[in-house]
Design a protein around this motif. Structure first.
Motif, PDB file in Angstrom:
ATOM      1  N   ALA A 141       0.544  -1.097   0.389  1.00  0.00           N
ATOM      2  CA  ALA A 141      -0.107   0.211  -0.049  1.00  0.00           C
ATOM      3  C   ALA A 141       0.816   1.246   0.254  1.00  0.00           C
ATOM      4  O   ALA A 141       0.068   2.440  -0.401  1.00  0.00           O
ATOM      5  CB  ALA A 141      -1.100  -0.242   0.929  1.00  0.00           C
ATOM      6  N   ALA A 142       2.027   1.073   0.707  1.00  0.00           N
ATOM      7  CA  ALA A 142       2.788   2.625   0.804  1.00  0.00           C
ATOM      8  C   ALA A 142       3.833   3.047  -0.642  1.00  0.00           C
ATOM      9  O   ALA A 142       3.603   3.796  -0.798  1.00  0.00           O
ATOM     10  CB  ALA A 142       3.317   1.927   1.568  1.00  0.00           C
ATOM     11  N   GLN A 143       3.748   1.519  -1.160  1.00  0.00           N
ATOM     12  CA  GLN A 143       4.682   1.626  -2.637  1.00  0.00           C
ATOM     13  C   GLN A 143       3.238   2.554  -3.287  1.00  0.00           C
ATOM     14  O   GLN A 143       3.894   2.964  -4.067  1.00  0.00           O
ATOM     15  CB  GLN A 143       5.147   0.793  -3.108  1.00  0.00           C
ATOM     16  CG  GLN A 143       5.536   0.384  -4.535  1.00  0.00           C
ATOM     17  CD  GLN A 143       6.552   0.778  -5.254  1.00  0.00           C
ATOM     18  OE1 GLN A 143       7.381   1.794  -3.848  1.00  0.00           O
ATOM     19  NE2 GLN A 143       6.275   1.268  -6.655  1.00  0.00           N
ATOM     20  N   LEU A 144       1.963   1.917  -3.489  1.00  0.00           N
ATOM     21  CA  LEU A 144       1.485   2.192  -4.873  1.00  0.00           C
ATOM     22  C   LEU A 144       0.767   3.845  -4.089  1.00  0.00           C
ATOM     23  O   LEU A 144       1.188   4.990  -4.918  1.00  0.00           O
ATOM     24  CB  LEU A 144      -0.185   1.263  -4.826  1.00  0.00           C
ATOM     25  CG  LEU A 144      -0.946   2.091  -5.275  1.00  0.00           C
ATOM     26  CD1 LEU A 144      -0.650   1.413  -7.093  1.00  0.00           C
ATOM     27  CD2 LEU A 144      -2.304   1.134  -5.046  1.00  0.00           C
ATOM     28  N   SER A 145       0.815   4.392  -2.891  1.00  0.00           N
ATOM     29  CA  SER A 145       0.741   5.365  -2.517  1.00  0.00           C
ATOM     30  C   SER A 145       1.972   6.215  -2.795  1.00  0.00           C
ATOM     31  O   SER A 145       0.780   7.562  -3.364  1.00  0.00           O
ATOM     32  CB  SER A 145       0.764   5.422  -1.241  1.00  0.00           C
ATOM     33  OG  SER A 145      -0.066   6.480  -0.718  1.00  0.00           O
ATOM     34  N   ARG A 146       2.918   5.883  -3.000  1.00  0.00           N
ATOM     35  CA  ARG A 146       4.065   6.637  -3.181  1.00  0.00           C
ATOM     36  C   ARG A 146       3.881   6.888  -4.346  1.00  0.00           C
ATOM     37  O   ARG A 146       4.468   8.026  -5.318  1.00  0.00           O
ATOM     38  CB  ARG A 146       5.438   5.975  -2.366  1.00  0.00           C
ATOM     39  CG  ARG A 146       6.426   6.792  -2.382  1.00  0.00           C
ATOM     40  CD  ARG A 146       7.435   6.316  -1.162  1.00  0.00           C
ATOM     41  NE  ARG A 146       7.043   6.343   0.075  1.00  0.00           N
ATOM     42  CZ  ARG A 146       7.617   4.949   0.432  1.00  0.00           C
ATOM     43  NH1 ARG A 146       7.452   3.452  -0.280  1.00  0.00           N
ATOM     44  NH2 ARG A 146       7.222   4.903   1.637  1.00  0.00           N
ATOM     45  N   ALA A 147       3.776   5.715  -5.146  1.00  0.00           N
ATOM     46  CA  ALA A 147       4.249   6.380  -6.954  1.00  0.00           C
ATOM     47  C   ALA A 147       2.640   7.709  -6.979  1.00  0.00           C
ATOM     48  O   ALA A 147       3.039   7.362  -8.227  1.00  0.00           O
ATOM     49  CB  ALA A 147       3.100   4.724  -7.374  1.00  0.00           C
ATOM     50  N   VAL A 148       1.567   7.066  -6.846  1.00  0.00           N
ATOM     51  CA  VAL A 148       0.638   7.990  -6.335  1.00  0.00           C
ATOM     52  C   VAL A 148       0.927   9.485  -5.954  1.00  0.00           C
ATOM     53  O   VAL A 148       0.574  10.596  -7.290  1.00  0.00           O
ATOM     54  CB  VAL A 148      -0.752   7.185  -6.075  1.00  0.00           C
ATOM     55  CG1 VAL A 148      -2.020   8.799  -5.998  1.00  0.00           C
ATOM     56  CG2 VAL A 148      -1.539   6.130  -6.743  1.00  0.00           C
ATOM     57  N   HIS A 149       1.220   9.080  -5.387  1.00  0.00           N
ATOM     58  CA  HIS A 149       1.891  10.713  -4.754  1.00  0.00           C
ATOM     59  C   HIS A 149       2.852  11.499  -5.437  1.00  0.00           C
ATOM     60  O   HIS A 149       2.483  12.120  -5.791  1.00  0.00           O
ATOM     61  CB  HIS A 149       2.649  10.780  -3.818  1.00  0.00           C
ATOM     62  CG  HIS A 149       2.914  12.196  -2.977  1.00  0.00           C
ATOM     63  ND1 HIS A 149       4.528  12.553  -3.385  1.00  0.00           N
ATOM     64  CD2 HIS A 149       2.966  12.939  -1.394  1.00  0.00           C
ATOM     65  CE1 HIS A 149       4.925  13.386  -2.369  1.00  0.00           C
ATOM     66  NE2 HIS A 149       3.632  13.837  -1.464  1.00  0.00           N
ATOM     67  N   ASP A 150       3.917  10.989  -6.128  1.00  0.00           N
ATOM     68  CA  ASP A 150       4.722  11.305  -7.438  1.00  0.00           C
ATOM     69  C   ASP A 150       3.839  11.671  -8.589  1.00  0.00           C
ATOM     70  O   ASP A 150       4.469  12.726  -9.204  1.00  0.00           O
ATOM     71  CB  ASP A 150       6.149  10.136  -7.368  1.00  0.00           C
ATOM     72  CG  ASP A 150       7.099  10.351  -6.321  1.00  0.00           C
ATOM     73  OD1 ASP A 150       7.231  10.728  -5.299  1.00  0.00           O
ATOM     74  OD2 ASP A 150       7.509   8.756  -6.560  1.00  0.00           O
ATOM     75  N   ALA A 151       3.140  10.886  -9.207  1.00  0.00           N
ATOM     76  CA  ALA A 151       2.426  10.720 -10.233  1.00  0.00           C
ATOM     77  C   ALA A 151       1.332  12.387 -10.456  1.00  0.00           C
ATOM     78  O   ALA A 151       1.490  12.801 -11.211  1.00  0.00           O
ATOM     79  CB  ALA A 151       2.307   9.323 -10.582  1.00  0.00           C
ATOM     80  N   ILE A 152       1.164  12.359  -9.026  1.00  0.00           N
ATOM     81  CA  ILE A 152       0.354  13.346  -8.895  1.00  0.00           C
ATOM     82  C   ILE A 152       1.088  15.038  -9.085  1.00  0.00           C
ATOM     83  O   ILE A 152       0.300  15.204  -9.473  1.00  0.00           O
ATOM     84  CB  ILE A 152      -0.683  13.384  -7.659  1.00  0.00           C
ATOM     85  CG1 ILE A 152      -1.137  12.551  -7.529  1.00  0.00           C
ATOM     86  CG2 ILE A 152      -1.425  15.110  -6.948  1.00  0.00           C
ATOM     87  CD1 ILE A 152      -2.667  12.021  -6.294  1.00  0.00           C
ATOM     88  N   ALA A 153       2.149  14.953  -8.110  1.00  0.00           N
ATOM     89  CA  ALA A 153       3.241  15.785  -8.149  1.00  0.00           C
ATOM     90  C   ALA A 153       3.758  16.095  -9.410  1.00  0.00           C
ATOM     91  O   ALA A 153       3.694  17.221 -10.325  1.00  0.00           O
ATOM     92  CB  ALA A 153       4.284  15.876  -7.360  1.00  0.00           C
TER      93      ALA A 153
END
Ligand SMILES: [Zn+2]
Lengths: 218, 77
Positions: A141-153
């Motif tokens: 979950a943390a990996q997916l969340s980090r990837a979403v975080h980066d993609a949003i940015a």
């Protein structure tokens, strides 16, 4: 007022009730006035239903205030229905078609009231996911969340970022956000759609999201 | 944003990644909603890919469709 011509959709045969609505609404005679009153009753039924369904959004309102909101929504819905009447094609029953206007206007009224004194948050960063109990789930979950975080940015325009975060992270209703931004529900949903496509493409490219399997055919 | 708890749920992450292709606007969803709900009531297997996709990705439209369906169900009793 003139009687409205019924568009010939060739879809479903109108019921007798639909024909009665169609014949009388818009006529400036006793039958026309009665049809108008019945239509308002119908819309009030739908708006009351929806206002009470969304009652929890209005914790400070008493029963009379909730009912006032339903009345106002029914009045607004009546105007909308009369304006749209020439586009009714009999694809559903007339009452179903009219109900949806009552529900729409009641929902808009309740959400608008609920957010009237609330600031609409417009964040531009995405917080990371809450850790889940199991270590495996945490890391996934943390990996997916980090990837979403980066993609949003990195993948979204500032406008897409604000829209996506307000709608999906802050849970601002789309019509409330449209009102505050001077935009429309359609425009915001299109921004949301485009943003999701960009996020999905970025995460599929990075291996954080599976490519879609073959979609069902309609 | 809530600074005390700056985290989001996995559900929120999933909502950001919903595949909303094929695209349908909120106005077109509203346009079709009466017919869609009636057909779903008549046949719970009835499907309209554009409608179900939009409703999966648009909370307010989905709530309105649910309300219309519930009202029609109540009406039929
Ligand atoms: Zn929508």
């Amino acid at each position: 007022m003139t009687t409205v011509e019924r568009a010939d959709s060739g879809v479903d045969t109108p019921t007798d009730d639909d024909t009665a609505w169609w014949t009388h609404l818009g006529q400036d005679d006793p039958a026309g006035h009665a049809a108008m009153a019945s239509l308002h009753e119908l819309l009030l039924r739908a708006s009351r239903y929806q206002v009470w369904r969304l009652r929890d959004l209005l914790p400070g309102a008493d029963a009379a205030q909730v009912d006032d909101l339903a009345q106002q929504a029914a009045d607004d819905a009546l105007v909308a229905v009369l304006r749209k009447l020439p586009t009714f094609e009999g694809r559903s029953r007339f009452t179903t078609w009219a109900f949806k206007f009552g529900i729409l206007h009641a929902g808009v009224a309740v959400r608008s009231q609920a957010w009237r004194h609330r600031e609409v948050p417009l964040p531009d960063t995405f917080p990371l996911v809450d850790p889940a109990p199991s270590p495996a789930a945490v890391s996934e979950a943390a990996q997916l969340s980090r990837a979403v975080h980066d993609a949003i940015a990195t993948q979204l325009t500032p406008h897409q970022r604000r829209v996506v975060l307000a709608l999906l992270v802050e849970d601002v209703p789309i019509d409330v956000l449209a009102d505050r931004l001077g935009s429309s529900r359609n425009a915001l949903y299109k921004a949301l759609h485009d943003a999701r496509q960009r996020l999905r493409q970025a995460l599929i490219a990075s291996g954080d999201l599976d490519a879609p399997s073959t979609r069902r055919t309609p | 944003m809530n600074d005390q708890n700056p985290t989001v749920s996995a559900l929120t992450v999933a909502s950001l990644l919903v595949d909303t292709e094929p695209y349908l606007s909120c106005d077109d969803c509203f346009e079709r909603m009466d017919q869609y709900v009636e057909r779903r009531l008549a046949d719970r297997h009835h499907d309209d890919l554009e409608m179900t996709t939009h409703l999966a990705g648009c909370g307010v439209c989905a709530e309105e469709a649910d309300a219309l369906e519930a009202l029609l169900r109540e009406d039929a009793q």
